[in-house]
Design an enzyme around this catalytic site. Structure first.
Site, PDB file in Angstrom:
ATOM      1  N   LYS A 183      26.306  41.495  59.970  1.00 20.86           N
ATOM      2  CA  LYS A 183      27.290  41.164  61.001  1.00 20.86           C
ATOM      3  C   LYS A 183      28.691  41.422  60.412  1.00 20.86           C
ATOM      4  O   LYS A 183      29.200  40.645  59.620  1.00 20.86           O
ATOM      5  CB  LYS A 183      27.163  39.690  61.421  1.00 20.86           C
ATOM      6  N   GLU A 259      31.567  34.833  48.514  1.00 15.22           N
ATOM      7  CA  GLU A 259      32.684  35.459  47.814  1.00 15.22           C
ATOM      8  C   GLU A 259      33.898  35.205  48.684  1.00 15.22           C
ATOM      9  O   GLU A 259      34.023  35.760  49.770  1.00 15.22           O
ATOM     10  CB  GLU A 259      32.414  36.956  47.610  1.00 15.22           C
ATOM     11  N   CYS A 293      41.133  40.253  48.196  1.00 18.20           N
ATOM     12  CA  CYS A 293      40.984  38.874  47.722  1.00 18.20           C
ATOM     13  C   CYS A 293      41.299  38.725  46.242  1.00 18.20           C
ATOM     14  O   CYS A 293      41.728  37.662  45.793  1.00 18.20           O
ATOM     15  CB  CYS A 293      39.580  38.363  48.025  1.00 18.20           C
ATOM     16  N   GLU A 392      46.396  31.672  50.063  1.00 21.64           N
ATOM     17  CA  GLU A 392      46.140  33.111  50.139  1.00 21.64           C
ATOM     18  C   GLU A 392      46.845  33.692  51.360  1.00 21.64           C
ATOM     19  O   GLU A 392      46.585  33.276  52.492  1.00 21.64           O
ATOM     20  CB  GLU A 392      44.643  33.382  50.210  1.00 21.64           C
TER      21      GLU A 392
END
Length: 488
Positions: A183, A259, A293, A392
């Protein structure tokens, strides 16, 4: 494969390309804001059918035990991607906004070549280990440790490096003998859906082994975590969504690989080439508009050289103007969406509200009325408690923070809920290695070393995730361990 313009992709369910029950949804070029075409929009019923197909393929076929078939199919997919790499490149630049130069590396060609590691590992792997004969409790016993596929894997992937992350899950999961439902993020459905076309046209994958379900509804992806027919969920994305995946998976106690986010630090020690290190930090933070990331977004420099460090970073970052990702020289392309551009701008506004200043950048480029662009930005005047140093951002934003020596630099780097990556620059390799060893992160770049490679494990500490992707450790994430004891 069809042409790029007005493309309409489909779902891959049980070996067949099908329309989505919920119709279609558009995919947009983030550099121009133009609609490229549409993708199949799956419903909950479509996802259930895909899970059922993967379950049947695992339970009722020999896929999990036929290593030769798995290796052949993975290599066929790899070759199909090589043969169509120019089409894939154009699709990636248009849909992802990825700079053309990056498609020769981690945005496309690198991940395709990394499939060799998955096939080679499956081919040479010791699926069974003989521990010999012993006599536990006085019973003479031969002990064997077998490694077997987990079962049905649900893979949920983001939009920033779609080929890299899709293939980093598909490759090892299938090589290990699992079946899979992928997905992808709604922002980049074509990058995943096109794999379905290649699989059906150019490979011998049995029906149901690979299923690809695109949807505009994030709730459709959440069904993979909730469904008892799924044995493992492999998720890459934000830490907040990772928490939801973990919570949903708890009901069936399925294995979860996560992750997640990062707020990685680039440490410059007082004996380093300051200008060179700061230029590299600025270049890295600007690449693909900072949408990675593991990108180092905190530049931690000696307090005595703070102003010079800010100036050096701004000199590089200010020269990396956001541009057309289709042009060969572009480093910083657009953000993926207007939603993301507004999010990054909100972080920039918070920096000035907290007393910071922009050494360069700070908003939308004056010469770009269309496209989801943000100027590469260096923020100065804040410490590690600022919002832009804690959270972030996922944009081309570098926050420069002062340190008072090695111990303080390590403290600042580790003072984060995340622990994904880090960089250390020093003129003394032994000193740099000592600092790197103290960082609570999963990957460390020392003086410009590159950790991205098919045989290197990738993942993080703390809230940056659970488990490892890539390398042998990433392959073994998709295996169960069975201990067999036979009386002799």
């Amino acid at each position: 494969m069809g042409i790029l313009a007005d493309r309409e992709s489909r779902l891959l369910i049980d070996g067949t390309l099908v329309a989505g029950s919920a119709g279609t949804f558009p995919t947009v070029n983030p550099a121009t804001e133009e609609t490229l075409g549409v993708a199949a929009d799956a419903s909950a019923e479509d996802m259930s059918a895909a899970i059922a197909a993967a379950r049947r393929a695992f339970d009722e076929t020999g896929w999990s035990t036929d290593t030769a078939l798995r290796v052949r199919c993975i290599r066929q997919l790899q070759q199909a991607m090589r043969d169509h790499v120019d089409d894939l490149r154009e699709l990636t630049i248009a849909e992802v906004g990825a700079p053309r130069m990056l498609t020769a590396a981690a945005q496309l060609e690198g991940p395709v070549e990394d499939l060799s590691f998955c096939a080679d590992t499956a081919e040479s792997y010791s699926w069974s280990t003989d521990l010999g004969i012993a006599a536990p409790m006085g019973i003479k016993t031969r002990r064997t440790v077998a490694r077997e596929a987990i079962g049905v894997v649900g893979a949920i992937t983001p939009w920033n490096f779609p080929h890299q992350i899709n293939l980093a899950k598909i490759g090892p999961a299938l090589a290990a003998g699992n079946t899979l439902v992928l997905k992808p993020a709604p922002d980049t459905p074509w990058a995943a859906a096109i794999l379905g076309e290649l699989i059906t046209e150019h490979t011998d994958f049995p029906a149901g082994v690979v299923n690809i379900v695109t949807s505009s509804d994030h709730g459709v992806g959440a069904l993979l975590s909730q469904d008892a027919r799924v044995d493992m969920v492999s998720f890459t994305g934000s830490t907040n969504t990772g928490r939801a995946v973990m919570a949903d998976s708890a009901a069936t106690l399925k294995k979860v690989f996560l992750e997640l986010g990062g707020k990685s630090a680039f440490l410059v020690l007082d004996d380093a080439d300051l200008a060179g290190a700061c230029a590299m930090a600025a270049f890295t933070a600007s690449m693909h508009a900072g949408q990675g990331c593991a990108i180092t977004t905190r530049l931690v420099v000696p307090r005595s050289h703070y102003d010079a460090a800010v100036e050096a970073a701004a000199a590089t970052m200010g020269g990396l103007k956001p541009g057309d990702p289709d042009k060969p020289g572009t480093i910083c392309g657009p953000l993926i969406s207007e939603r993301q551009r507004e999010r990054v701008q909100a972080y920039l506004d918070s920096a000035t509200a907290e007393g910071g200043r922009f050494a360069c950048g700070g908003g939308r480029p004056a010469d770009r009325d269309t496209g989801y662009f943000i100027e590469p930005t260096v923020i100065a005047g804040l410490d590690n408690t600022a919002k832009v140093a804690r959270e972030e951002i996922f944009g081309p934003v570098l926050t420069v923070i002062a340190h008072d020596g090695d111990d303080d630099a390590v403290r600042i780097a580790n003072d984060s809920p995340y622990g994904l990556s880090g960089t250390v620059f020093s003129g003394d390799e032994e000193r740099a290695a000592g600092v790197a060893a103290r960082l609570r992160v999963g990957t460390v770049n020392v003086n410009g070393g590159v950790w991205y490679s098919a045989d290197m494990p990738f993942g993080g500490y703390k809230q940056s995730g659970i488990g490892r992707e890539m390398g042998l450790a990433g392959f073994e994430e998709y295996l169960e361990i069975k201990a067999i004891a036979t009386a002799v």
